[in-house]
Design an enzyme around this catalytic site. Structure first.
Site, PDB file in Angstrom:
ATOM      1  N   TYR A  48       1.140  -1.269  11.337  1.00 57.65           N
ATOM      2  CA  TYR A  48       0.149  -0.736  10.618  1.00 57.65           C
ATOM      3  C   TYR A  48      -0.952  -1.811  10.428  1.00 57.65           C
ATOM      4  CZ  TYR A  48       3.358   2.596   8.747  1.00 57.65           C
ATOM      5  OH  TYR A  48       4.405   3.823   8.686  1.00 57.65           O
ATOM      6  N   GLY A 186       2.744  16.109   4.258  1.00 57.35           N
ATOM      7  CA  GLY A 186       2.401  16.355   5.686  1.00 57.35           C
ATOM      8  C   GLY A 186       0.917  16.050   6.059  1.00 57.35           C
TER       9      GLY A 186
HETATM   10  P1  NAP Z   1       1.195  11.907   3.246  1.00 55.76           P
HETATM   11  O1  NAP Z   1       1.731  10.917   2.251  1.00 55.76           O
HETATM   12  O2  NAP Z   1       1.893  12.975   3.482  1.00 55.76           O
HETATM   13  O3  NAP Z   1      -0.338  12.262   2.948  1.00 55.76           O
HETATM   14  C1  NAP Z   1      -1.341  11.329   2.557  1.00 55.76           C
HETATM   15  C2  NAP Z   1      -2.618  12.097   2.659  1.00 55.76           C
HETATM   16  O4  NAP Z   1      -2.493  12.886   1.383  1.00 55.76           O
HETATM   17  C3  NAP Z   1      -3.695  11.159   2.196  1.00 55.76           C
HETATM   18  O5  NAP Z   1      -4.998  11.897   3.222  1.00 55.76           O
HETATM   19  C4  NAP Z   1      -4.237  11.233   0.857  1.00 55.76           C
HETATM   20  O6  NAP Z   1      -5.429  10.973   0.702  1.00 55.76           O
HETATM   21  C5  NAP Z   1      -3.712  12.485   0.490  1.00 55.76           C
HETATM   22  N1  NAP Z   1      -3.087  12.493  -1.181  1.00 55.76           N
HETATM   23  C6  NAP Z   1      -2.329  11.584  -1.444  1.00 55.76           C
HETATM   24  N2  NAP Z   1      -2.057  12.213  -2.812  1.00 55.76           N
HETATM   25  C7  NAP Z   1      -2.771  13.019  -3.049  1.00 55.76           C
HETATM   26  C8  NAP Z   1      -2.767  14.121  -4.033  1.00 55.76           C
HETATM   27  N3  NAP Z   1      -2.076  13.813  -5.057  1.00 55.76           N
HETATM   28  N4  NAP Z   1      -3.554  15.042  -4.044  1.00 55.76           N
HETATM   29  C9  NAP Z   1      -4.327  15.132  -2.669  1.00 55.76           C
HETATM   30  N5  NAP Z   1      -4.345  14.555  -1.919  1.00 55.76           N
HETATM   31  C10 NAP Z   1      -3.294  13.631  -1.971  1.00 55.76           C
HETATM   32  O7  NAP Z   1       1.023  11.099   4.645  1.00 55.76           O
HETATM   33  P2  NAP Z   1       1.162   9.502   5.481  1.00 55.76           P
HETATM   34  O8  NAP Z   1       0.521   8.744   4.518  1.00 55.76           O
HETATM   35  O9  NAP Z   1       1.269   9.726   6.558  1.00 55.76           O
HETATM   36  O10 NAP Z   1       3.015   9.288   4.817  1.00 55.76           O
HETATM   37  C11 NAP Z   1       3.275   8.425   3.788  1.00 55.76           C
HETATM   38  C12 NAP Z   1       3.633   7.140   3.979  1.00 55.76           C
HETATM   39  O11 NAP Z   1       5.174   7.531   5.042  1.00 55.76           O
HETATM   40  C13 NAP Z   1       2.983   6.331   4.969  1.00 55.76           C
HETATM   41  O12 NAP Z   1       1.955   5.606   4.471  1.00 55.76           O
HETATM   42  C14 NAP Z   1       3.808   5.485   5.653  1.00 55.76           C
HETATM   43  O13 NAP Z   1       4.293   4.449   4.660  1.00 55.76           O
HETATM   44  C15 NAP Z   1       4.996   6.302   6.016  1.00 55.76           C
HETATM   45  N6  NAP Z   1       4.897   7.048   7.482  1.00 55.76           N
HETATM   46  C16 NAP Z   1       5.956   6.569   8.177  1.00 55.76           C
HETATM   47  C17 NAP Z   1       5.912   7.130   9.508  1.00 55.76           C
HETATM   48  C18 NAP Z   1       6.772   6.688  10.457  1.00 55.76           C
HETATM   49  O14 NAP Z   1       6.887   7.001  11.666  1.00 55.76           O
HETATM   50  N7  NAP Z   1       8.278   5.950  10.044  1.00 55.76           N
HETATM   51  C19 NAP Z   1       5.062   8.098  10.062  1.00 55.76           C
HETATM   52  C20 NAP Z   1       3.993   8.481   9.006  1.00 55.76           C
HETATM   53  C21 NAP Z   1       3.970   7.882   7.693  1.00 55.76           C
HETATM   54  P3  NAP Z   1      -6.314   9.840   0.097  1.00 55.76           P
HETATM   55  O15 NAP Z   1      -5.507   8.648   0.743  1.00 55.76           O
HETATM   56  O16 NAP Z   1      -7.778   9.933   0.511  1.00 55.76           O
HETATM   57  O17 NAP Z   1      -6.085   9.827  -1.314  1.00 55.76           O
END
Ligand code: NAP
Length: 286
Positions: A48, A186
């Site tokens: 990251y 997602g």
């Molecule tokens: P996520 O948490 O499913 O979605 C994040 C998205 O949702 C962002 O665009 C955010 O927008 C939006 N969001 C967040 N809260 C919201 C709310 N209350 N209302 C409306 N929109 C909202 O996706 P992710 O960031 O990919 O996954 C979360 C964490 O999992 C990552 O940060 C990482 O630490 C981990 N991860 C790990 C892997 C792996 O391979 N191990 C892969 C992917 C992710 P804004 O930021 O614009 O608010």
């Protein structure tokens, strides 16, 4: 906050803040805001490219180190016994701490056996409090769990209402490996935030769709990582410990499962190509 206990007795907050795709220049501020709102569990990764910014925020917050639960992940180019050990020690330095709470192998590629042996030794040396893997399907997880001295404490995989990973979850429960959800929303794909069932439940409980999803994960004993760069959303995502979804309503969310990843289907040539490209791009960045 609710907590789970890993199979080695380590306590972990069930909700964490993920920093994937949070750019270096805003990451420190975002993590500081999250800390101010009460988050203590943070999930970063070598790939990251923001471990240092997470470390800055934690140091500047003034909150005692032992209150935090900090995770990083070893990227596949750093696999290999010595390389993994060195890279974790570098991550510890970047995160400005003396130990990490959890270190995961990010993907099941390259020489993950040697990398896992390095994690086991760092664990025994007290540099890390728990070890695990990420994106390991049940067959890979069985392999690494059965043929190593210490079975992974965690497997971090994609889990959300459209991809619930029921079989993988059951497998992990049977082996005492904690499931952790990445991308609980997602990333908003397939209009998750506008889904009629989730919206209807949101109205019923006077909560947002995001809160319904996170609460559903908490009640299924899934540790979840939510990411947002907006303070109001960080706050919203944290306010999920004051209500309970009924069994009947939990079933309605369970019925949304499509059993398909919103990101990768490793079986199709297109997604395999996409994956290889991603690996090559990260190789250039790290
Ligand atoms: P996520 O948490 O499913 O979605 C994040 C998205 O949702 C962002 O665009 C955010 O927008 C939006 N969001 C967040 N809260 C919201 C709310 N209350 N209302 C409306 N929109 C909202 O996706 P992710 O960031 O990919 O996954 C979360 C964490 O999992 C990552 O940060 C990482 O630490 C981990 N991860 C790990 C892997 C792996 O391979 N191990 C892969 C992917 C992710 P804004 O930021 O614009 O608010």
């Amino acid at each position: 906050m609710e907590y789970i206990t890993l199979h080695n007795g380590v306590k972990m907050p069930k909700l964490g803040f993920g920093v994937f795709q949070i750019a270096k220049d805003i990451c420190e501020v975002c993590v500081l805001e999250a800390i101010e709102l009460g988050y203590r569990h943070f999930d970063t990764a070598q790939s990251y490219l923001n471990e240092e910014e997470v470390g800055n925020a934690i140091r500047k917050s003034g909150v005692p180190r032992e209150e935090f639960f900090i995770t990083t992940k070893v990227w596949i180019d750093n696999y290999g016994y010595e390389k993994t050990k060195d890279s974790v020690l570098k991550s510890i330095t970047k995160l400005q701490t003396h130990y990490l709470d959890l270190v995961l192998l990010h993907q099941p590629f390259n020489d993950y056996y040697s990398a896992y042996h390095a994690l086991q030794d760092l664990y025994k040396e007290g540099k890390i409090r728990a070890i695990g893997v990420s994106n390991f399907a049940p067959d890979r997880l069985a392999d690494i769990s059965v043929f190593n001295e210490i079975s992974p404490h965690i497997n971090q995989i994609e889990v959300n209402p459209f991809h619930q990973q029921i079989m993988a979850h059951e497998f992990m429960q049977n082996r005492n490996i904690q499931i952790q959800a990445w991308a609980p929303f997602g990333e908003g794909k397939n209009n998750m935030f506008l889904n009629p069932t989730l919206s209807e439940l949101g109205k019923r409980y006077n909560k947002s769709v995001a809160q319904i999803i996170l609460r559903w994960l908490m009640q299924r004993n899934v540790v979840a990582l939510a990411k947002s760069t907006h303070k109001a959303r960080m706050k919203e995502n944290f306010e999920i410990f004051d209500f309970i979804i009924s069994d009947e309503d939990m079933q309605k969310i369970n019925a949304l499962d499509t059993k398909t990843s919103l990101f990768f289907d490793h079986q199709t040539p297109e997604t395999v190509d996409m994956f290889v490209n991603m690996i090559q791009e990260r190789r250039r960045e790290i």
